[in-house]
Write a protein that holds these residues in place. Structure first.
Motif, PDB file in Angstrom:
ATOM      1  N   GLN A   1      39.227  94.385  84.194  1.00  0.00           N
ATOM      2  CA  GLN A   1      38.376  94.997  85.481  1.00  0.00           C
ATOM      3  C   GLN A   1      38.609  96.361  85.947  1.00  0.00           C
ATOM      4  O   GLN A   1      39.881  96.678  85.303  1.00  0.00           O
ATOM      5  CB  GLN A   1      38.772  93.864  86.714  1.00  0.00           C
ATOM      6  CG  GLN A   1      38.135  92.665  86.584  1.00  0.00           C
ATOM      7  CD  GLN A   1      38.294  91.810  87.898  1.00  0.00           C
ATOM      8  OE1 GLN A   1      39.220  90.722  87.922  1.00  0.00           O
ATOM      9  NE2 GLN A   1      37.762  92.239  88.747  1.00  0.00           N
TER      10      GLN A   1
ATOM     11  N   TRP B   1      32.632  86.053  90.795  1.00  0.00           N
ATOM     12  CA  TRP B   1      33.396  87.013  91.570  1.00  0.00           C
ATOM     13  C   TRP B   1      34.065  86.281  92.725  1.00  0.00           C
ATOM     14  O   TRP B   1      33.337  85.634  93.620  1.00  0.00           O
ATOM     15  CB  TRP B   1      32.707  88.133  92.162  1.00  0.00           C
ATOM     16  CG  TRP B   1      32.090  89.218  91.069  1.00  0.00           C
ATOM     17  CD1 TRP B   1      31.043  89.148  90.352  1.00  0.00           C
ATOM     18  CD2 TRP B   1      32.886  90.344  90.522  1.00  0.00           C
ATOM     19  NE1 TRP B   1      31.138  90.332  89.564  1.00  0.00           N
ATOM     20  CE2 TRP B   1      32.323  91.034  89.778  1.00  0.00           C
ATOM     21  CE3 TRP B   1      34.174  91.048  90.806  1.00  0.00           C
ATOM     22  CZ2 TRP B   1      32.673  92.072  88.892  1.00  0.00           C
ATOM     23  CZ3 TRP B   1      34.528  92.130  90.287  1.00  0.00           C
ATOM     24  CH2 TRP B   1      33.827  92.761  89.408  1.00  0.00           C
TER      25      TRP B   1
ATOM     26  N   PRO C   1      41.810  82.729  96.801  1.00  0.00           N
ATOM     27  CA  PRO C   1      40.654  83.396  96.420  1.00  0.00           C
ATOM     28  C   PRO C   1      39.348  82.321  96.970  1.00  0.00           C
ATOM     29  O   PRO C   1      39.524  81.054  96.951  1.00  0.00           O
ATOM     30  CB  PRO C   1      40.575  83.337  94.761  1.00  0.00           C
ATOM     31  CG  PRO C   1      41.935  83.250  94.299  1.00  0.00           C
ATOM     32  CD  PRO C   1      42.570  82.300  95.490  1.00  0.00           C
TER      33      PRO C   1
ATOM     34  N   SER D   1      41.626  91.905  97.340  1.00  0.00           N
ATOM     35  CA  SER D   1      41.472  91.968  95.780  1.00  0.00           C
ATOM     36  C   SER D   1      40.289  91.153  95.044  1.00  0.00           C
ATOM     37  O   SER D   1      39.790  90.187  95.877  1.00  0.00           O
ATOM     38  CB  SER D   1      42.640  91.246  95.087  1.00  0.00           C
ATOM     39  OG  SER D   1      43.835  92.334  95.156  1.00  0.00           O
ATOM     40  N   TYR D   2      39.302  91.710  94.338  1.00  0.00           N
ATOM     41  CA  TYR D   2      38.428  91.101  93.931  1.00  0.00           C
ATOM     42  C   TYR D   2      38.521  90.645  92.339  1.00  0.00           C
ATOM     43  O   TYR D   2      38.848  91.640  91.691  1.00  0.00           O
ATOM     44  CB  TYR D   2      37.241  92.108  94.036  1.00  0.00           C
ATOM     45  CG  TYR D   2      36.803  92.256  95.596  1.00  0.00           C
ATOM     46  CD1 TYR D   2      37.377  93.114  96.376  1.00  0.00           C
ATOM     47  CD2 TYR D   2      35.677  91.411  96.146  1.00  0.00           C
ATOM     48  CE1 TYR D   2      37.169  93.336  97.488  1.00  0.00           C
ATOM     49  CE2 TYR D   2      35.496  91.714  97.468  1.00  0.00           C
ATOM     50  CZ  TYR D   2      36.283  92.555  98.123  1.00  0.00           C
ATOM     51  OH  TYR D   2      35.934  92.852  99.654  1.00  0.00           O
ATOM     52  N   ILE D   3      38.415  89.426  92.232  1.00  0.00           N
ATOM     53  CA  ILE D   3      38.661  88.877  90.792  1.00  0.00           C
ATOM     54  C   ILE D   3      37.532  88.483  90.183  1.00  0.00           C
ATOM     55  O   ILE D   3      36.762  87.789  90.844  1.00  0.00           O
ATOM     56  CB  ILE D   3      39.644  87.611  91.016  1.00  0.00           C
ATOM     57  CG1 ILE D   3      40.892  88.213  91.632  1.00  0.00           C
ATOM     58  CG2 ILE D   3      40.009  87.191  89.530  1.00  0.00           C
ATOM     59  CD1 ILE D   3      41.839  87.139  92.130  1.00  0.00           C
TER      60      ILE D   3
ATOM     61  N   GLY E   1      41.952  91.641  88.579  1.00  0.00           N
ATOM     62  CA  GLY E   1      41.363  91.935  89.962  1.00  0.00           C
ATOM     63  C   GLY E   1      41.364  93.304  90.253  1.00  0.00           C
ATOM     64  O   GLY E   1      42.040  94.270  89.678  1.00  0.00           O
TER      65      GLY E   1
ATOM     66  N   HIS F   1      42.100  95.980  93.532  1.00  0.00           N
ATOM     67  CA  HIS F   1      42.533  95.955  95.085  1.00  0.00           C
ATOM     68  C   HIS F   1      41.717  96.915  95.807  1.00  0.00           C
ATOM     69  O   HIS F   1      41.806  98.238  95.317  1.00  0.00           O
ATOM     70  CB  HIS F   1      44.109  96.285  94.829  1.00  0.00           C
ATOM     71  CG  HIS F   1      44.696  96.048  96.204  1.00  0.00           C
ATOM     72  ND1 HIS F   1      44.581  94.921  97.068  1.00  0.00           N
ATOM     73  CD2 HIS F   1      45.465  96.928  96.899  1.00  0.00           C
ATOM     74  CE1 HIS F   1      45.247  95.225  98.213  1.00  0.00           C
ATOM     75  NE2 HIS F   1      45.780  96.248  98.109  1.00  0.00           N
TER      76      HIS F   1
ATOM     77  N   GLY G   1      48.376  88.200  86.927  1.00  0.00           N
ATOM     78  CA  GLY G   1      47.021  87.749  87.604  1.00  0.00           C
ATOM     79  C   GLY G   1      47.386  86.109  87.628  1.00  0.00           C
ATOM     80  O   GLY G   1      48.079  85.470  87.552  1.00  0.00           O
TER      81      GLY G   1
END
Lengths: 113, 114
Positions: free
Chosen positions: A6, A35, A44, A87-89, A106, A108, B42
């Protein structure tokens, strides 16, 4: 080895601006891509999920795109709000069991007023 | 609004002590996952169960970690003895039958081992 990369690792933008987060994967076979949004101190939460045949999926101000040929996905956030700070994972499924999921580390995102 | 619950939310313990984390999946969900999250790595899958039976625990250090589901409403993750490198946030997630990709995460247990 299956991998999900990412970029950027972190991003700061002003409230109201748009931004795009990237996810590149080398997962095979490919089944789906999801996502997640993770607020600080929380678990999440799923934003979108796309299968091989889908190339775009929207959830409010969030729009995810998928290019299965180039193995890339992006998450576009429109008119950002302070609550988008998180945060986007990116998570890619390979069609096996739950152990077939590969997680990115992720991005941030910080939205500044 | 159905949610996955986890206890405790925070745990500070000394190296060598036993740690037990608990998870209550969403009612009706038959698949339960345990994840560990650190800044460096992670999210990592430790183990998961379907209908209370362990399906995979290859992500778990076998010598010190154990995961069980005594009943459909309770999953536990135990570390004995704990080590400083176990410090992380541990998440439980659950999924409904036939949809293990649609996972609902709990709030996590933040573990600090000193």
């Amino acid at each position: 080895k299956n991998q999900v990369e990412q970029s950027p690792q972190s991003l700061i933008i002003l409230e109201g601006k748009n931004c795009t987060l990237q996810c590149n994967y080398t997962v095979s076979p490919f089944s789906n891509l999801r996502w997640y949004k993770q607020d600080t101190g929380r678990g999440p939460v799923s934003l979108t999920i796309m299968t091989f045949s889908e190339n775009t999926k929207s959830n409010g101000r969030y729009t995810a795109t998928l290019d299965a040929d180039t193995k890339q996905s992006s998450l576009h956030i429109t008119a950002s709000q302070l609550s988008d700070s998180a945060s986007y994972i990116c998570v890619v499924g390979s069609g096996g069991g739950a152990d077939g999921l590969t997680f990115g580390k992720g991005t941030h995102l910080i939205i500044q007023p | 609004d159905a949610r996955v619950t986890q206890t405790p939310r925070h745990k500070v313990t000394e190296m060598g002590q036993e740690v037990t984390m608990r998870c209550q999946p969403i009612l009706g969900h038959n698949t339960v996952f345990w994840y560990r999250q650190t800044m460096m790595q992670g999210l990592e899958l430790l183990a998961y169960f379907r209908n209370r039976a362990p399906l995979d625990d290859s992500g778990m250090p076998k010598d010190r970690f154990s995961a069980e589901m005594p009943d459909a409403t309770l999953a536990t993750l135990k570390i004995q003895p704990s080590e400083p490198r176990d410090s992380a946030v541990y998440f439980c997630a659950s999924a409904k039958p036939g949809s293990y990709y649609e996972q609902y995460f709990g709030p996590g247990t933040r573990l600090t081992v000193t």
